[in-house]
Design a protein around this motif. Structure first.
Motif, short mmCIF file in Angstrom:
data_model
loop_
_atom_site.label_atom_id
_atom_site.label_comp_id
_atom_site.label_asym_id
_atom_site.label_seq_id
_atom_site.Cartn_x
_atom_site.Cartn_y
_atom_site.Cartn_z
N ASP A 85 1.27 -1.23 0.44
CA ASP A 85 -0.09 -0.22 0.06
C ASP A 85 0.75 1.50 -0.58
O ASP A 85 0.63 2.44 -0.83
CB ASP A 85 -0.76 0.31 1.11
N PHE A 86 2.25 1.17 0.25
CA PHE A 86 3.11 1.94 0.73
C PHE A 86 3.13 2.63 -0.66
O PHE A 86 3.68 3.69 -0.75
CB PHE A 86 4.15 2.18 1.72
N LEU A 87 3.87 1.51 -1.06
CA LEU A 87 4.72 2.00 -2.14
C LEU A 87 3.46 1.97 -3.37
O LEU A 87 4.13 3.09 -4.99
CB LEU A 87 5.32 0.48 -2.93
N ASN A 88 2.04 1.39 -3.63
CA ASN A 88 0.98 1.96 -4.54
C ASN A 88 0.56 3.29 -4.70
O ASN A 88 0.32 4.31 -5.39
CB ASN A 88 0.14 0.84 -4.29
N LEU A 89 0.82 4.29 -2.56
CA LEU A 89 0.79 5.31 -2.42
C LEU A 89 1.49 5.99 -3.27
O LEU A 89 1.40 7.62 -3.87
CB LEU A 89 -0.37 5.86 -1.23
N GLU A 90 2.78 6.14 -2.86
CA GLU A 90 4.23 6.41 -4.07
C GLU A 90 3.89 6.47 -5.18
O GLU A 90 4.31 7.54 -5.89
CB GLU A 90 5.70 5.77 -3.47
N PHE A 91 3.90 5.66 -6.02
CA PHE A 91 3.51 5.85 -7.97
C PHE A 91 1.64 6.69 -7.69
O PHE A 91 2.22 7.44 -8.47
CB PHE A 91 2.90 4.49 -8.30
N ILE A 92 0.89 6.85 -6.66
CA ILE A 92 0.23 7.33 -7.31
C ILE A 92 -0.17 8.63 -7.08
O ILE A 92 -0.38 9.99 -7.92
CB ILE A 92 -1.09 7.62 -6.06
N LEU A 93 1.14 9.26 -6.34
CA LEU A 93 1.83 10.92 -5.69
C LEU A 93 2.68 11.43 -6.62
O LEU A 93 2.96 12.31 -6.91
CB LEU A 93 2.64 10.66 -4.54
N LEU A 94 3.04 10.37 -7.54
CA LEU A 94 4.21 10.83 -8.78
C LEU A 94 2.90 11.81 -9.61
O LEU A 94 3.54 12.76 -10.34
CB LEU A 94 3.84 9.86 -9.33
N LYS A 95 1.29 11.54 -9.54
CA LYS A 95 0.57 12.55 -10.77
C LYS A 95 -0.44 12.42 -9.56
O LYS A 95 -1.85 11.36 -9.75
CB LYS A 95 0.62 11.55 -12.57
N PRO A 96 -0.67 13.23 -8.89
CA PRO A 96 -2.14 13.01 -7.54
C PRO A 96 -3.49 13.26 -8.19
O PRO A 96 -3.79 12.70 -7.90
CB PRO A 96 -1.30 13.95 -6.09
N PHE A 97 -2.62 14.61 -8.90
CA PHE A 97 -4.76 14.83 -9.71
C PHE A 97 -4.79 14.03 -10.04
O PHE A 97 -5.92 13.56 -10.50
CB PHE A 97 -4.34 16.59 -9.94
N GLN A 98 -4.64 13.25 -11.66
CA GLN A 98 -5.04 12.75 -12.14
C GLN A 98 -5.19 11.27 -12.03
O GLN A 98 -6.41 11.12 -12.47
CB GLN A 98 -3.70 12.42 -13.10
N LEU A 99 -4.25 10.69 -10.86
CA LEU A 99 -4.36 9.11 -10.91
C LEU A 99 -4.91 9.15 -9.02
O LEU A 99 -5.38 8.27 -9.29
CB LEU A 99 -2.98 8.46 -10.40
N GLY A 100 -5.36 10.61 -8.26
CA GLY A 100 -6.24 10.26 -7.74
C GLY A 100 -7.46 11.09 -7.07
O GLY A 100 -8.31 10.72 -6.69
N ILE A 101 -7.24 12.06 -8.32
CA ILE A 101 -9.19 12.72 -7.94
C ILE A 101 -9.43 12.76 -9.68
O ILE A 101 -10.48 12.25 -10.26
CB ILE A 101 -8.47 14.00 -8.11
N GLN A 102 -8.46 13.05 -10.79
CA GLN A 102 -9.30 13.44 -12.74
C GLN A 102 -9.79 11.99 -12.76
O GLN A 102 -10.78 12.20 -12.78
CB GLN A 102 -7.90 13.40 -13.16
N LYS A 103 -9.26 10.94 -12.74
CA LYS A 103 -9.70 9.39 -12.96
C LYS A 103 -11.61 9.61 -12.36
O LYS A 103 -12.02 8.64 -12.99
CB LYS A 103 -8.74 8.00 -12.77
N TYR A 104 -11.22 9.62 -11.26
CA TYR A 104 -12.91 9.27 -10.50
C TYR A 104 -13.60 10.78 -11.34
O TYR A 104 -15.42 10.14 -11.29
CB TYR A 104 -13.54 9.29 -8.80
N ILE A 105 -13.25 12.03 -11.28
CA ILE A 105 -14.12 12.45 -11.88
C ILE A 105 -14.63 12.14 -13.50
O ILE A 105 -15.76 12.14 -14.23
CB ILE A 105 -13.92 13.92 -12.24
N ASP A 106 -13.29 11.74 -14.30
CA ASP A 106 -13.50 11.14 -15.75
C ASP A 106 -15.05 10.29 -15.88
O ASP A 106 -15.47 9.52 -16.21
CB ASP A 106 -12.68 10.97 -16.32
N LEU A 107 -14.68 9.10 -14.52
CA LEU A 107 -15.89 8.29 -14.33
C LEU A 107 -17.14 8.51 -14.59
O LEU A 107 -18.60 8.28 -15.04
CB LEU A 107 -15.60 7.30 -13.14
N LEU A 108 -17.58 10.17 -14.36
CA LEU A 108 -18.97 10.26 -14.41
C LEU A 108 -19.25 10.02 -15.90
O LEU A 108 -20.69 9.93 -16.12
CB LEU A 108 -19.43 11.47 -13.48
N GLU A 109 -18.40 10.43 -17.08
CA GLU A 109 -19.17 10.36 -18.38
C GLU A 109 -19.42 9.03 -18.37
O GLU A 109 -20.31 9.05 -19.54
CB GLU A 109 -17.46 11.08 -19.17
N THR A 110 -18.83 8.14 -17.91
CA THR A 110 -18.96 6.52 -18.35
C THR A 110 -19.80 5.51 -17.66
O THR A 110 -20.09 4.25 -17.81
CB THR A 110 -17.48 5.83 -18.27
#
Length: 356
Positions: free
Chosen positions: A207-232
């Motif tokens: 879980d720590f390593l996974n968080l590390e990778f998400i923090l490389l692109k925090p908005f895109q991987l942590g927020i944007q993809k869930y916003i984009d989910l609204l379309e589909t």
């Protein structure tokens, strides 16, 4: 809300309502990944070697063994129907084996790169060689598994007929990509105190390593993809695609402490691979020992493994038969892009067919 999502409250409510209906009727088995039929042919500790069941008559008499990274599960190469590297290679007549590293427990914290490369990989290679009565087989290494495959091919050049590496880091001091910087290429050993982490935690939590990778692109991987989910969200097929990807992303095994220590210090922090200074067990890895044909496949928009890191391979190997192919996607796009899955498997198959 951005213009992309400027829909009426009524329309949005309707989409969310349909999405909730879909979610409520989905079952766990609907979100399974890695569905291509396979059989276990070898097991050692937590490691399992699988052979995928052939779909058509084999067009190559030399099988491929896939070595994936220790982080995340190798099911990404067989994510779903229509976007499965494994299934697409099988359809082209290739014989495919895959190493599943399993889930290390606290009892495995002392496993080293020697155990993984001189132990597990070598044993799996020997099993495949024996099953097919071959002196050498084809090896496909992906991401960290590609780095392992380079080390293995240097140490056991007579056991590898052809080597394919995909999105594979080679030069770890390319000053691109936050993972390289965070890991230590620009900031030195103070960027990450690996010894303190391993001595304190033992195994490094997935879980720590996974968080590390998400923090490389925090908005895109942590927020944007869930916003984009609204379309589909009101499309069952697209929602299932999203959920399968989420299932894979958050299925992160812990990392055996000692193997993590050596990989981070020797590769990321000290860049020993291209210097010829990595030692696996008592053996030194020299990329110049690799003289077999190599196909190097990289992603042009990779934020985890910069293209320059992968392309550095040509400067250090002894191979005269060296081929490079790229695709205009990111790291994960190599597995989930329908366009890549249309072109990548034939690229691999055609390259191998002239080198049997």
């Amino acid at each position: 809300m951005t213009a992309k999502y400027q829909v009426s409250d009524w329309d949005l409510t309707q989409k969310l309502g349909r999405g909730m209906e879909i979610l409520n009727r989905l079952r766990e088995e609907d979100i399974q990944v890695g569905l291509t039929p396979k059989e276990e042919v070898y097991r050692e500790d937590k490691v399992v070697l699988y052979r995928f069941m052939p779909k058509v008559e084999s067009s190559l008499n030399i099988p491929i063994l896939i070595s994936y990274a220790l982080l995340n599960r190798p099911s990404i190469v067989d994510l779903q129907e229509g976007r499965s590297l494994v299934a697409n290679l099988l359809n082209l007549g290739l014989d495919i084996y895959l190493i599943d590293w399993g889930y290390p427990s606290r009892a495995d914290r002392w496993l080293t790169l020697d155990d993984y490369i001189n132990g597990y990989i070598n044993n799996c290679v020997d099993v495949v060689r024996a099953r097919h009565q071959l002196e050498a087989i084809n090896l496909l290494g992906i991401c960290q598994g590609g780095t392992f495959s380079l080390c293995y091919s240097s140490l056991y050049p007579d056991k590898v007929k052809n080597l394919i590496v995909m999105v594979t880091p080679v030069d770890f001091h390319i000053n691109e990509g936050l993972l390289n910087v965070w890991g230590g290429c620009s900031l030195g050993s103070q960027a990450l105190d690996v010894d303190l982490m391993v001595d304190t935690l033992g195994n490094i939590p997935g879980d720590f390593l996974n968080l590390e990778f998400i923090l490389l692109k925090p908005f895109q991987l942590g927020i944007q993809k869930y916003i984009d989910l609204l379309e589909t969200i009101d499309s069952e097929d697209k929602l299932l695609n999203f959920l399968r990807m989420e299932k894979w992303i958050f299925d992160s095994p812990d990392q055996a402490g000692e193997a993590y220590r050596q990989f981070m210090k020797d590769f990321y922090q000290q860049n020993k691979l291209i210097k010829g200074q990595v030692e696996i067990g008592k053996k030194r890895v020299d990329l110049g020992n690799i003289r077999i044909p190599i196909l190097n496949i990289y992603a042009e928009q990779d934020h985890l493994v910069p293209s320059a890191s992968s392309l550095a391979l040509e400067k250090y190997i002894g191979s005269e038969d060296y081929t490079v192919r790229s695709f205009p996607v990111g790291h994960i796009g190599m597995y989930v892009s329908s366009k890549v899955q249309r072109d990548l498997p034939p690229t691999i198959a055609d390259w191998l067919k002239v080198r049997t």
